[in-house]
Design a protein around this motif. Structure first.
Motif, PDB file in Angstrom:
ATOM      1  N   PHE A 231       0.825  -1.209   0.000  1.00 13.48           N
ATOM      2  CA  PHE A 231       0.000   0.000   0.000  1.00 13.48           C
ATOM      3  C   PHE A 231       0.862   1.263   0.000  1.00 13.48           C
ATOM      4  O   PHE A 231       0.502   2.274  -0.629  1.00 13.48           O
ATOM      5  CB  PHE A 231      -0.934   0.006   1.209  1.00 13.48           C
ATOM      6  CG  PHE A 231      -2.107  -0.936   1.091  1.00 13.48           C
ATOM      7  CD1 PHE A 231      -2.769  -1.101  -0.118  1.00 13.48           C
ATOM      8  CD2 PHE A 231      -2.561  -1.640   2.193  1.00 13.48           C
ATOM      9  CE1 PHE A 231      -3.845  -1.958  -0.233  1.00 13.48           C
ATOM     10  CE2 PHE A 231      -3.644  -2.505   2.090  1.00 13.48           C
ATOM     11  CZ  PHE A 231      -4.292  -2.660   0.871  1.00 13.48           C
ATOM     12  N   PHE A 232       2.003   1.203   0.690  1.00 18.58           N
ATOM     13  CA  PHE A 232       2.900   2.362   0.734  1.00 18.58           C
ATOM     14  C   PHE A 232       3.455   2.673  -0.659  1.00 18.58           C
ATOM     15  O   PHE A 232       3.463   3.832  -1.084  1.00 18.58           O
ATOM     16  CB  PHE A 232       4.041   2.089   1.716  1.00 18.58           C
ATOM     17  CG  PHE A 232       5.093   3.173   1.738  1.00 18.58           C
ATOM     18  CD1 PHE A 232       4.851   4.384   2.357  1.00 18.58           C
ATOM     19  CD2 PHE A 232       6.323   2.974   1.111  1.00 18.58           C
ATOM     20  CE1 PHE A 232       5.817   5.386   2.363  1.00 18.58           C
ATOM     21  CE2 PHE A 232       7.293   3.971   1.114  1.00 18.58           C
ATOM     22  CZ  PHE A 232       7.034   5.178   1.744  1.00 18.58           C
ATOM     23  N   VAL A 233       3.901   1.630  -1.365  1.00 21.44           N
ATOM     24  CA  VAL A 233       4.433   1.828  -2.725  1.00 21.44           C
ATOM     25  C   VAL A 233       3.346   2.379  -3.639  1.00 21.44           C
ATOM     26  O   VAL A 233       3.584   3.290  -4.446  1.00 21.44           O
ATOM     27  CB  VAL A 233       5.000   0.506  -3.284  1.00 21.44           C
ATOM     28  CG1 VAL A 233       5.418   0.674  -4.742  1.00 21.44           C
ATOM     29  CG2 VAL A 233       6.186   0.037  -2.446  1.00 21.44           C
ATOM     30  N   SER A 234       2.127   1.844  -3.509  1.00 25.89           N
ATOM     31  CA  SER A 234       1.009   2.341  -4.319  1.00 25.89           C
ATOM     32  C   SER A 234       0.763   3.818  -4.041  1.00 25.89           C
ATOM     33  O   SER A 234       0.580   4.620  -4.966  1.00 25.89           O
ATOM     34  CB  SER A 234      -0.254   1.529  -4.029  1.00 25.89           C
ATOM     35  OG  SER A 234      -1.362   2.061  -4.720  1.00 25.89           O
ATOM     36  N   ALA A 235       0.758   4.207  -2.755  1.00 31.19           N
ATOM     37  CA  ALA A 235       0.528   5.607  -2.388  1.00 31.19           C
ATOM     38  C   ALA A 235       1.626   6.512  -2.936  1.00 31.19           C
ATOM     39  O   ALA A 235       1.353   7.623  -3.416  1.00 31.19           O
ATOM     40  CB  ALA A 235       0.447   5.728  -0.863  1.00 31.19           C
TER      41      ALA A 235
END
Length: 508
Positions: A231-235
């Motif tokens: 989720f962090f990479v996506s954000a």
């Protein structure tokens, strides 16, 4: 209209019809695909989401490529890819293979659709016939949306879900032949056009990571380090997107457009109207099949209050736009859709089909009053020469947010239904392992894994499990529509914020 133009319009309507049946028809196949590949809803949702995502992200590039190299040439390429990928869907040996083939279908459709509209708008007839022609093309795609579930129901009832994709092959073949024979070659092309592959790639990868994270969240654990990292990479990719857009020559979202308040509002209005409709299209057929015990064909007929309104509304709303104005239409449309989504949550399960019927009708009515007018309003918010770009962008955000909505709703549905199932089994005194509960969660008992679980039970316990599953599915679906209700209600606020006077006086 001349005879030659009438024939061409019919050919474009057939192409649009083929695009239309593929989207809604595939939704009805989800339970059958679950059975075929021994999968659950968190995996089979990708059959819808991957198509919507790749369709959305290819569409702007497809329109630009048509301008650069000729709409006829790009349309033939898109139809060939759509036909080839439909054959791959037909022969798919695994769910992953099917999902990959659906991604290719989305790319093909993303090349075909903008070129179909371009032919209707510029190359088929005289200026005064354009509105009629565009309406007929939209009638073709929305008619496909209505008949798609019917075709799915027939092939599942009388054969195999794979046969549905042969219908894609038939319509794609007819469209290729008519395009080659009837559509004239482009003699002029736009020079100096550029495609924002960097922006599209970055946005696509960000959305894919988000969707994948929502898919595997229940399995990995929502607070697990790998999932949080995903989720962090996506954000981070989402945050990088506007920076990349500032550096490319022709970005998807021009900076001067994003500085335009009314354009930002209309872009949001194009997003949030899709949540209840997409979630409904996915879960209403499953509710009818898994809870009510209806066949796929009966479920397709039962879905008609939603699909018919979506089809008729896309045409009717265009005539209402000038008479009532976008603000009024969008406000009432979002209000109807919000009430419809909320009604699914509060109506008791004991009503059976009538638990979802009012919601289907209101969601369909809401979509009727919002989908077309929100796209028109977005086009009105910018200069006329940017109308084509904005038309593609509005449909792109529409589909991308639809895919995100389905993924979020499915993650919520899976968690809530599993929790409900555990509680009810404990109350009923049925002892099933955590793995067995996950295998039957979602209500599809005809998969190999679920059937093996049910074989361990006596007849009395099996009846208790079936009752618990129906109630658990209903609880999960209700919570999915809580998410949709909140999502759609944002549109009410945006509609109230829209300034109609400024909408038609845009300078940027």
């Amino acid at each position: 209209m001349e005879r030659d133009s009438i024939i061409k319009v019919i050919a474009l309507m057939v192409t649009a019809f083929g695009i239309g049946i593929d989207f809604t028809g595939a939704l009805m196949l989800v339970p059958a695909i679950e059975n075929s590949f021994d999968a659950d809803i968190t995996s089979t949702q990708w059959v819808l989401n991957i198509y919507a995502l790749f369709f959305a992200m290819t569409m702007v590039a497809g329109g630009r490529l048509g301008d650069m190299y000729g709409h006829r040439k790009v349309m033939i390429f898109g139809l060939a890819l759509f036909l080839f990928s439909s054959i791959l869907c037909f022969v798919s040996p695994s769910l992953d293979f099917l999902i990959g083939a659906r991604a290719l279908q989305g790319i093909g459709a993303g090349c075909v659709w903008p070129c179909t509209l371009a032919f209707g708008a510029t190359k088929v007839s005289r200026q005064e016939h354009r509105a009629l022609i565009m309406g007929l093309i939209l009638a073709g795609v929305t008619s496909g949306n209505v008949f798609g579930p019917m075709i799915s129901g027939l092939v599942v009832n009388y054969g195999d879900w794979r046969l549905f994709f042969l219908a894609n092959v038939v319509f794609a073949s007819i469209s290729m032949i008519t395009t080659v024979l009837l559509m004239q070659r482009d003699t002029t092309h736009k020079a100096g056009e550029h495609i924002d592959f960097a922006g599209m790639g970055l946005l696509s990868f960000a959305v894919l990571l988000l969707l994948y994270g929502l898919d595997v969240g229940a399995e990995w654990g929502w607070l697990s380090v790998p999932l949080l990292l995903l989720f962090f990479v996506s954000a981070v990719l989402f945050m990088l997107f506007p920076r990349v857009e500032k550096r490319v020559r022709e970005p998807l979202l021009l900076p001067q457009m994003m500085e335009n308040r009314e354009f930002r509002i209309t872009l949001g209005l194009n997003m949030f109207n899709v949540s209840a409709a997409f979630v409904g299209l996915l879960y209403f057929p499953q509710y009818m099949q898994k809870v009510l015990g209806w066949s796929v064909l009966e479920s397709a007929v039962g879905l008609a209050p939603l699909t018919v309104l979506l089809a008729v509304g896309s045409i009717v709303s265009g005539t209402l736009y000038n008479d009532f104005g976008p603000k009024r239409l969008l406000f009432w449309g979002y209000l109807f859709a919000t009430i419809g989504a909320a009604s699914i949550v509060v109506m008791p399960m004991e009503l059976g089909y009538f638990q979802i019927l009012p919601g289907m009708a209101l969601i369909g009515l809401g979509a009727t009053l919002t989908v077309g007018p929100s796209g028109t309003a977005a086009v009105c918010a910018v200069k006329p020469e940017r109308a084509g770009l904005v038309g593609g962008l509005s449909f792109m955000v529409h589909l991308v947010y639809g895919a995100i909505s389905v993924a979020c709703a499915t993650a919520i549905m899976y968690m809530v239904s599993l929790s409900s199932l555990r509680q009810q089994l404990a109350t009923a005194g049925v002892d099933l392992s955590s793995a067995d509960q996950k295998a039957i969660n979602g209500g599809t008992l005809t998969t190999k894994t679920a059937a093996a679980v049910m074989q361990k039970l006596g007849s009395a316990e099996a009846d208790k499990v079936k009752t618990a599953l129906a109630t658990a599915f209903d609880s999960g679906m209700n919570m999915a529509f809580v998410f949709s209700t909140i999502s759609v209600s944002i549109g009410i606020v945006l509609a109230l914020m829209l300034d109609e006077k400024k909408l038609h006086k845009i300078e940027s």
